[in-house]
Design a protein around this motif. Structure first.
Motif, PDB file in Angstrom:
ATOM      1  N   LEU A 184       0.148  -1.036 -16.813  1.00  0.00           N
ATOM      2  CA  LEU A 184      -1.190  -1.597 -17.030  1.00  0.00           C
ATOM      3  C   LEU A 184      -1.473  -1.880 -18.507  1.00  0.00           C
ATOM      4  N   SER A 185      -0.689  -1.295 -19.386  1.00  0.00           N
ATOM      5  CA  SER A 185      -0.884  -1.551 -20.820  1.00  0.00           C
ATOM      6  C   SER A 185      -0.370  -2.925 -21.233  1.00  0.00           C
ATOM      7  N   GLY A 186       0.401  -3.558 -20.352  1.00  0.00           N
ATOM      8  CA  GLY A 186       0.888  -4.901 -20.631  1.00  0.00           C
ATOM      9  C   GLY A 186      -0.160  -5.958 -20.328  1.00  0.00           C
ATOM     10  N   GLU A 187       0.124  -7.183 -20.714  1.00  0.00           N
ATOM     11  CA  GLU A 187      -0.855  -8.262 -20.597  1.00  0.00           C
ATOM     12  C   GLU A 187      -0.981  -8.819 -19.186  1.00  0.00           C
ATOM     13  N   SER A 188       0.021  -8.637 -18.331  1.00  0.00           N
ATOM     14  CA  SER A 188       0.008  -9.321 -17.036  1.00  0.00           C
ATOM     15  C   SER A 188      -0.437  -8.442 -15.873  1.00  0.00           C
ATOM     16  N   TRP A 189      -0.771  -7.187 -16.159  1.00  0.00           N
ATOM     17  CA  TRP A 189      -1.260  -6.281 -15.117  1.00  0.00           C
ATOM     18  C   TRP A 189      -2.745  -6.001 -15.332  1.00  0.00           C
ATOM     19  N   GLU A 190      -3.496  -5.945 -14.223  1.00  0.00           N
ATOM     20  CA  GLU A 190      -4.910  -5.591 -14.292  1.00  0.00           C
ATOM     21  C   GLU A 190      -5.192  -4.415 -13.360  1.00  0.00           C
ATOM     22  N   LEU A 191      -6.207  -3.625 -13.699  1.00  0.00           N
ATOM     23  CA  LEU A 191      -6.624  -2.474 -12.906  1.00  0.00           C
ATOM     24  C   LEU A 191      -7.965  -2.766 -12.239  1.00  0.00           C
ATOM     25  N   VAL A 192      -8.036  -2.478 -10.940  1.00  0.00           N
ATOM     26  CA  VAL A 192      -9.282  -2.541 -10.185  1.00  0.00           C
ATOM     27  C   VAL A 192      -9.456  -1.200  -9.494  1.00  0.00           C
ATOM     28  N   ARG A 208       1.474 -13.538  -7.074  1.00  0.00           N
ATOM     29  CA  ARG A 208       0.957 -12.279  -7.619  1.00  0.00           C
ATOM     30  C   ARG A 208       1.387 -11.133  -6.710  1.00  0.00           C
ATOM     31  N   VAL A 209       1.354  -9.924  -7.258  1.00  0.00           N
ATOM     32  CA  VAL A 209       1.579  -8.717  -6.477  1.00  0.00           C
ATOM     33  C   VAL A 209       0.338  -7.844  -6.604  1.00  0.00           C
ATOM     34  N   HIS A 229       0.844  -1.193   0.000  1.00  0.00           N
ATOM     35  CA  HIS A 229       0.000   0.000   0.000  1.00  0.00           C
ATOM     36  C   HIS A 229       0.883   1.248   0.000  1.00  0.00           C
ATOM     37  N   SER A 230       0.560   2.202  -0.870  1.00  0.00           N
ATOM     38  CA  SER A 230       1.207   3.512  -0.883  1.00  0.00           C
ATOM     39  C   SER A 230       2.731   3.364  -1.003  1.00  0.00           C
ATOM     40  N   TYR A 231       3.502   3.957  -0.073  1.00  0.00           N
ATOM     41  CA  TYR A 231       4.963   3.844  -0.125  1.00  0.00           C
ATOM     42  C   TYR A 231       5.422   2.396  -0.240  1.00  0.00           C
ATOM     43  N   ALA A 232       4.724   1.474   0.422  1.00  0.00           N
ATOM     44  CA  ALA A 232       5.197   0.083   0.483  1.00  0.00           C
ATOM     45  C   ALA A 232       5.217  -0.591  -0.883  1.00  0.00           C
ATOM     46  N   GLY A 233       4.562  -0.009  -1.880  1.00  0.00           N
ATOM     47  CA  GLY A 233       4.687  -0.556  -3.226  1.00  0.00           C
ATOM     48  C   GLY A 233       6.126  -0.560  -3.713  1.00  0.00           C
ATOM     49  N   ILE A 234       6.939   0.373  -3.211  1.00  0.00           N
ATOM     50  CA  ILE A 234       8.339   0.456  -3.653  1.00  0.00           C
ATOM     51  C   ILE A 234       9.131  -0.767  -3.160  1.00  0.00           C
ATOM     52  N   PRO A 235       9.160  -1.050  -1.840  1.00  0.00           N
ATOM     53  CA  PRO A 235       9.878  -2.269  -1.428  1.00  0.00           C
ATOM     54  C   PRO A 235       9.186  -3.560  -1.844  1.00  0.00           C
ATOM     55  N   VAL A 236       7.856  -3.588  -1.887  1.00  0.00           N
ATOM     56  CA  VAL A 236       7.153  -4.800  -2.300  1.00  0.00           C
ATOM     57  C   VAL A 236       7.485  -5.147  -3.750  1.00  0.00           C
ATOM     58  N   GLY A 237       7.507  -4.148  -4.616  1.00  0.00           N
ATOM     59  CA  GLY A 237       7.836  -4.408  -6.014  1.00  0.00           C
ATOM     60  C   GLY A 237       9.232  -4.963  -6.190  1.00  0.00           C
ATOM     61  N   GLN A 238      10.148  -4.554  -5.313  1.00  0.00           N
ATOM     62  CA  GLN A 238      11.508  -5.104  -5.372  1.00  0.00           C
ATOM     63  C   GLN A 238      11.556  -6.507  -4.771  1.00  0.00           C
ATOM     64  N   ALA A 239      10.854  -6.702  -3.656  1.00  0.00           N
ATOM     65  CA  ALA A 239      10.844  -8.018  -3.003  1.00  0.00           C
ATOM     66  C   ALA A 239      10.249  -9.086  -3.916  1.00  0.00           C
ATOM     67  N   LEU A 279       5.727  -9.094 -14.045  1.00  0.00           N
ATOM     68  CA  LEU A 279       5.030  -9.634 -12.879  1.00  0.00           C
ATOM     69  C   LEU A 279       3.551  -9.799 -13.176  1.00  0.00           C
ATOM     70  N   ARG A 280       2.932 -10.792 -12.565  1.00  0.00           N
ATOM     71  CA  ARG A 280       1.472 -10.858 -12.560  1.00  0.00           C
ATOM     72  C   ARG A 280       1.010  -9.942 -11.432  1.00  0.00           C
ATOM     73  N   ALA A 281       0.300  -8.889 -11.795  1.00  0.00           N
ATOM     74  CA  ALA A 281       0.022  -7.843 -10.818  1.00  0.00           C
ATOM     75  C   ALA A 281      -1.388  -7.283 -10.975  1.00  0.00           C
ATOM     76  N   THR A 282      -1.924  -6.855  -9.850  1.00  0.00           N
ATOM     77  CA  THR A 282      -3.187  -6.111  -9.801  1.00  0.00           C
ATOM     78  C   THR A 282      -2.892  -4.749  -9.202  1.00  0.00           C
ATOM     79  N   TYR A 283      -3.383  -3.708  -9.845  1.00  0.00           N
ATOM     80  CA  TYR A 283      -3.240  -2.356  -9.302  1.00  0.00           C
ATOM     81  C   TYR A 283      -4.610  -1.870  -8.850  1.00  0.00           C
ATOM     82  N   VAL A 284      -4.720  -1.525  -7.580  1.00  0.00           N
ATOM     83  CA  VAL A 284      -5.977  -1.039  -7.009  1.00  0.00           C
ATOM     84  C   VAL A 284      -5.907   0.476  -6.945  1.00  0.00           C
TER      85      VAL A 284
END
Length: 233
Positions: free
Chosen positions: A198-206, A93-94, A73-83, A176-181
């Motif tokens: 989000l323009s790529g095939e493996s990301w979805e927007l909610v 999934r992320v 969430h918020s700032y934590a997207g930065i370390p989570v995306g690296q982890a 990455l297989r990812a969902t962006y809220v």
């Protein structure tokens, strides 16, 4: 069973997920909220390069988790995306919850929307920490007075060292297989970097019709979104 590793944004520790964890567990999943070093009950511990990334990776490895959905969430997207790039085939999934996304060599500060100098000055003026928000800062975010009080009470100063830590990516985020809220009360559109992913095939927007802190304002709806994301192929 999916294992959710939940990481809240700046100033907040594991308790930010108190109303989300029971719903995930009731649905048969594991839920593991993480407090990053230097905030919450870990206030005062030293923070260096990649400390917050290590916090997340170490939690996954310490518990021996597999089929992991990392939630930042918020700032934590930065370390989570690296982890995400460091836990290998443990990752399913992320989910980025109204979050920043890392760019190799860039930090949270360097991409700050008001310009890095503004945030750097704020941190320097507060002894090297980013001061928590106060109650008026949460107006217009779909929160009740009680929810705002909970966020304020649970917030601690955030170590500036983590905010200025350049991201180190092991691979492209777009793979990455990812969902962006996207929380619409905090802005109707994703930022340009997120839109590109989000323009790529493996990301979805909610989208959620609430503000930047949905774990407080809409916890049950967020549980449904998280469990739905985990069910994605």
């Amino acid at each position: 069973m999916t294992e959710f590793v939940l990481v809240a944004g700046a100033w907040l520790g594991a308790s930010a997920w108190d109303e989300v964890v029971p719903g995930l567990r009731a649905a048969g999943h594991g839920a593991h909220p993480v407090t990053l070093t230097g905030v919450g009950e870990k206030q005062g511990l030293p923070v260096g390069p990649q400390t917050h990334v290590a916090d997340i990776v170490d939690e996954v490895e310490r518990l021996g988790l597999r089929d992991v959905v990392l939630v930042g969430h918020s700032y934590a997207g930065i370390p989570v995306g690296q982890a995400a790039g460091r836990i290998g085939d443990r990752l399913a999934r992320v989910v980025f919850v109204d979050a920043g996304v890392p760019a190799d060599g860039e930090s949270f500060v360097s991409t700050w929307w008001q310009g890095p100098a503004a945030l750097e000055a704020e941190i320097a003026g507060n002894g090297g920490f980013w001061a928590p928000l106060t109650a008026p800062d949460f107006e217009g975010q779909g929160l009740t007075d009680e929810q705002i009080a909970r966020i304020v009470a649970g917030s601690t100063p955030h170590p500036g060292a983590s905010l200025g830590d350049p991201a180190v990516l092991t691979g492209p985020l777009g793979s990455l297989r990812a969902t962006y809220v996207k929380c619409l009360l905090d802005g109707p559109e994703p930022t340009d970097d997120v839109a590109s992913l989000l323009s790529g095939e493996s990301w979805e927007l909610v989208t959620m019709d609430t503000g930047h802190w949905p774990m407080f304002s809409r916890p049950q709806e967020l549980v449904r979104i998280l469990t739905g994301a985990a069910a994605q192929p």
